[in-house]
Enzyme design. Sequence first.
Site, mmCIF file in Angstrom:
data_model
loop_
_atom_site.group_PDB
_atom_site.id
_atom_site.type_symbol
_atom_site.label_atom_id
_atom_site.label_comp_id
_atom_site.label_asym_id
_atom_site.label_seq_id
_atom_site.Cartn_x
_atom_site.Cartn_y
_atom_site.Cartn_z
ATOM 1 N N CYS A 90 0.887 -1.316 0.021
ATOM 2 C CA CYS A 90 -0.009 -0.029 -0.091
ATOM 3 C C CYS A 90 0.954 1.126 -0.040
ATOM 4 O O CYS A 90 2.005 1.183 -0.482
ATOM 5 C CB CYS A 90 -0.967 -0.046 1.555
ATOM 6 S SG CYS A 90 -0.093 -0.042 2.752
ATOM 7 N N ARG A 91 0.404 2.448 0.690
ATOM 8 C CA ARG A 91 1.105 3.435 0.633
ATOM 9 C C ARG A 91 2.494 3.245 1.526
ATOM 10 O O ARG A 91 3.533 3.601 0.979
ATOM 11 C CB ARG A 91 0.301 4.654 0.938
ATOM 12 C CG ARG A 91 1.092 6.063 0.821
ATOM 13 C CD ARG A 91 0.265 7.105 0.967
ATOM 14 N NE ARG A 91 0.699 8.525 0.926
ATOM 15 C CZ ARG A 91 1.382 9.122 2.096
ATOM 16 N NH1 ARG A 91 1.436 8.696 3.059
ATOM 17 N NH2 ARG A 91 1.981 10.252 1.681
#
Length: 109
Positions: free
Chosen positions: A66-67
């Site tokens: 993810c981020r």
Amino acid sequence: MYGISEVDAAELKNMLNNGEKLRLVDVRSEAEFQQGIIEGAEFLPLHVLPLRMNELAGDEKVVLYCRSGARSAQACMYLKQNTGIDAINLRGGIIGWYQSGYQIVRPAA
């Protein structure tokens, strides 16, 4: 972290460079995904994971990102608890990947 398997950006880059067979899955939102991805990643946003987790097989190596690594860690835990799949979390997420000097590409249209 949380009893799940993790790799950092350098370890993932080595896996990819060595041609290791793995499935790279981006669990970010659509808007984040459109900003750029790790080449070869497929889009499976976290909020639809419960509906599509049967698309992931337990006999394949699955790396989620993810981020920052937090949402993908949650996704790894969810998969382990609900399917037995021991997915690998990219520690630091795509931010860690980029900060390590690795390329981010635009997803195919």
